[in-house]
Scaffold this motif. Structure first.
Motif, PDB file in Angstrom:
ATOM      1  N   UNK A  60      32.522  46.102  35.861  1.00 43.88           N
ATOM      2  CA  UNK A  60      33.018  45.680  36.939  1.00 43.88           C
ATOM      3  C   UNK A  60      31.681  45.351  38.103  1.00 43.88           C
ATOM      4  N   UNK A  61      31.848  44.482  38.765  1.00 43.79           N
ATOM      5  CA  UNK A  61      30.948  44.198  39.922  1.00 43.79           C
ATOM      6  C   UNK A  61      31.009  45.206  40.804  1.00 43.79           C
ATOM      7  N   UNK A  62      29.917  45.878  41.265  1.00 37.16           N
ATOM      8  CA  UNK A  62      29.867  46.994  42.394  1.00 37.16           C
ATOM      9  C   UNK A  62      28.683  46.663  43.459  1.00 37.16           C
ATOM     10  N   UNK A  63      28.629  47.515  44.370  1.00 37.06           N
ATOM     11  CA  UNK A  63      27.318  47.256  45.352  1.00 37.06           C
ATOM     12  C   UNK A  63      26.205  47.747  44.624  1.00 37.06           C
ATOM     13  N   UNK A  64      26.185  48.449  43.344  1.00 37.18           N
ATOM     14  CA  UNK A  64      24.923  49.084  42.742  1.00 37.18           C
ATOM     15  C   UNK A  64      24.271  47.732  41.747  1.00 37.18           C
ATOM     16  N   UNK A  65      25.191  47.010  41.127  1.00 38.23           N
ATOM     17  CA  UNK A  65      24.834  46.105  40.052  1.00 38.23           C
ATOM     18  C   UNK A  65      24.796  44.649  40.303  1.00 38.23           C
ATOM     19  N   UNK A  66      25.472  44.038  41.605  1.00 32.56           N
ATOM     20  CA  UNK A  66      25.522  42.815  41.828  1.00 32.56           C
ATOM     21  C   UNK A  66      25.728  42.632  43.607  1.00 32.56           C
ATOM     22  N   UNK A  76      36.680  36.985  34.959  1.00 31.16           N
ATOM     23  CA  UNK A  76      37.839  37.781  35.097  1.00 31.16           C
ATOM     24  C   UNK A  76      38.001  38.694  33.755  1.00 31.16           C
ATOM     25  N   UNK A  77      38.258  39.731  33.822  1.00 32.97           N
ATOM     26  CA  UNK A  77      38.421  40.732  32.634  1.00 32.97           C
ATOM     27  C   UNK A  77      39.877  41.506  33.161  1.00 32.97           C
ATOM     28  N   UNK A  78      40.517  41.432  32.106  1.00 32.97           N
ATOM     29  CA  UNK A  78      41.909  42.165  31.823  1.00 32.97           C
ATOM     30  C   UNK A  78      42.951  41.686  32.936  1.00 32.97           C
ATOM     31  N   UNK A  80      42.287  45.209  36.345  1.00 30.29           N
ATOM     32  CA  UNK A  80      41.648  43.883  36.282  1.00 30.29           C
ATOM     33  C   UNK A  80      40.324  44.035  37.060  1.00 30.29           C
ATOM     34  N   UNK A  81      39.461  43.334  36.857  1.00 28.09           N
ATOM     35  CA  UNK A  81      38.022  43.295  37.325  1.00 28.09           C
ATOM     36  C   UNK A  81      37.299  41.925  37.389  1.00 28.09           C
ATOM     37  N   UNK A 136      42.029  51.267  41.489  1.00 28.89           N
ATOM     38  CA  UNK A 136      41.789  49.796  40.899  1.00 28.89           C
ATOM     39  C   UNK A 136      40.300  49.467  40.839  1.00 28.89           C
ATOM     40  N   UNK A 137      39.982  48.715  39.879  1.00 27.13           N
ATOM     41  CA  UNK A 137      38.751  48.353  39.465  1.00 27.13           C
ATOM     42  C   UNK A 137      38.161  47.578  40.574  1.00 27.13           C
TER      43      UNK A 137
END
Length: 507
Positions: free
Chosen positions: A28-34, A480-482, A497-498, A217-218
């Motif tokens: 999932x997207x987060x501040x570290x990878x995107x 979108x995933x899940x 969902x993420x 939540x993701x």
């Protein structure tokens, strides 16, 4: 007694297609990878009708957003599973005890207690009108210590626990309940997403709940837009202005990337309700004439582009046992139509296909000898007139097991003398008796057989002419995933969902 299952976060994830990441490349997207936001943009079909009160159909929005939760839920097989209650037992034919989780905090930071549960459920039982899951049901709720409640029905109710899975019986914080019956769900749920704001009938905002009792939540949150126009919703998917789109119109589906749309078979029947109390359709022979005039295949082929199933009864393929137990219906022979038999055919615009269905039906009824006037409005502007019996015929897309996973509640609401959603104005003793018999039976084959006997009697009345069973088309972007593809329309975005980044979608 039902044992507690150690399924972390089950209350919001039992319907998931997948609860795991696709691979190491699908995080999932987060501040570290995107730098991209991981907030999910959601375009929904219907705006709130009743200020998002859980006592109305708006409750299903609160459920689909994973912000409000119930004591128990239905798993993928339709069986009971724990949610805010960890286990339950039936103490007598009329009395049940539910043990509550002790580690749940509402979004306003107050704890889940028996007092809060008693307040939420008692408010629902005394509401006017009641939530439809409580049609014909009288309940008393009391606390049993700090973390248990006792629920007693006036008469034995074998599906009492199933009723409590209805989103209309969601448990909100005490702070949600104001004066004069006003209920405000903002900052009042228990789910993995916190409803933080509602902009009328335009939009809603939800943020991740860091204190969720289950798996967090993701996604960072959900940004909801209410988009009744089907073309606009489809365009939102095409232009990437929405990540998940509810109810893509069948006319738009061929124009979209087919990898982005998913057909979900629905326990939803497109039905023509005929007014049995007023006007031309009081006459059973006139109702039979209308029944015989309908060309279902023409509607399925031309309006739904074959993305629907021709109806043989009220209950469709989403309930596979129904077809196996269905018995032939003895219908009356239609009479010759009097010259100029005049009827008003009504429906609403919120479901894109229905006005087009009305055009085909009007022509079919005209060909049979009726003179037809059409009335088409937004649902919020036509519901009260439909329930008051202002139309001879009304086209409705109706969920048949929306509330309890069992069709008796829908049948009682729509076709019993005391039903709160009786558009057909139908009142027949044999139908009421059949529904009461079905309601008295525990879940299982005997109850299913009784349900089909009630269906046979309803169909024989020609008060409701089932035309087709719908498949909802859900749009999901490549990111979108899940997302949850839920036939019961209870969950859409869950704690699982993420979104992935644009770069990851190409890997």
């Amino acid at each position: 007694m039902k044992p507690l299952k150690s399924w972390l976060g089950l209350a919001m994830s039992v319907s998931l297609l997948s609860g795991c990441f696709d691979s190491e490349q699908q995080q999932p997207i987060n501040s570290e990878n995107s730098a991209q936001s991981s907030r999910i943009k959601l375009a929904m079909l219907l705006p709130p009708r009743s200020g998002l009160t859980p006592l109305s159909d708006d409750a299903f929005k609160l459920s689909r957003w994973s912000t409000a939760e119930t004591l128990v839920i239905l798993d993928q097989e339709g069986n009971l599973a724990p949610a805010l209650a960890t286990h339950w037992e039936q103490l007598s034919p009329t009395t049940w005890r539910f043990q509550l989780r002790s580690d749940v905090t509402f979004h306003d930071h107050t704890p889940l207690t028996a007092k809060a549960v008693v307040n939420a459920l008692s408010t629902a039982t005394s509401a006017m009108p009641k939530p439809r899951i409580l049609d014909g049901v009288t309940l008393q709720i009391r606390a049993d210590g700090e973390h248990a409640v006792i629920i007693t029905s006036e008469i034995p109710d074998p599906l009492l626990a199933q009723r409590l899975t209805s989103p209309q019986l969601s448990i909100l914080a005490l702070s949600a309940y104001g004066e004069n019956g006003v209920i405000n769900p903002v900052l009042a749920g228990t789910g993995p997403f916190i409803l933080t704001g509602v902009n009328g009938t335009s939009s809603a905002t939800l943020d991740r709940n860091p204190d969720y009792w289950g798996e967090p939540a993701q996604a960072e949150g959900i940004d909801v837009s209410f988009v009744p126009d089907g073309l606009a919703r489809s365009s939102a998917l095409r232009t990437h202005s929405a990540d998940i789109v509810e109810a893509i119109p069948v006319s738009q589906a061929p124009l979209l990337d087919q990898s982005l749309i998913h057909e979900v078979p629905m326990p939803r029947t497109n039905t023509l309700y005929l007014n049995t109390r007023h006007g031309v359709m009081q006459d059973p022979a006139m109702r039979a004439a209308a029944r015989d005039a309908i060309n279902r295949a023409q509607i399925v082929d031309n309006v739904y582009e074959k993305r629907a199933d021709i109806a043989q009864g009220l209950l469709g393929p989403a309930l596979p046992w129904a077809a196996k137990l269905r018995q032939p219906v003895a219908n009356p022979t239609p009479a010759a139509l009097p010259e100029g038999a005049h009827i008003t055919l009504a429906t609403f615009t919120d479901r894109t296909e229905l006005p087009e269905v009305a055009v085909y039906l009007a022509q079919q009824l005209t060909d049979a000898g009726f003179t037809v006037d059409q009335v088409v409005r937004e649902y919020s502007q036509i519901e009260s007139d439909a329930l008051a019996g202002q139309f001879d015929a009304f086209i409705l897309s109706r969920a048949t097991v929306l509330d309890s996973g069992d069709p008796v509640a829908y049948m009682y609401s729509d076709f019993s003398c005391a039903g709160s959603f009786n558009i057909a104005q139908l009142c027949q003793t044999d139908i009421d008796n059949a529904l009461q018999h079905a309601a008295s039976l525990p879940a299982g084959p005997e109850r299913q057989q009784a349900i089909m006997e009630a269906e046979r009697l309803i169909l024989a009345s020609d008060a409701a002419i089932p035309m087709l069973h719908e498949r909802v088309i859900q749009g999901e972007s490549e990111r979108v995933r899940a997302a949850v593809r839920d036939p019961r329309e209870r969950t859409l975005v869950s704690n699982q969902t993420y979104l992935v980044s644009d770069q990851q979608t190409m890997q």
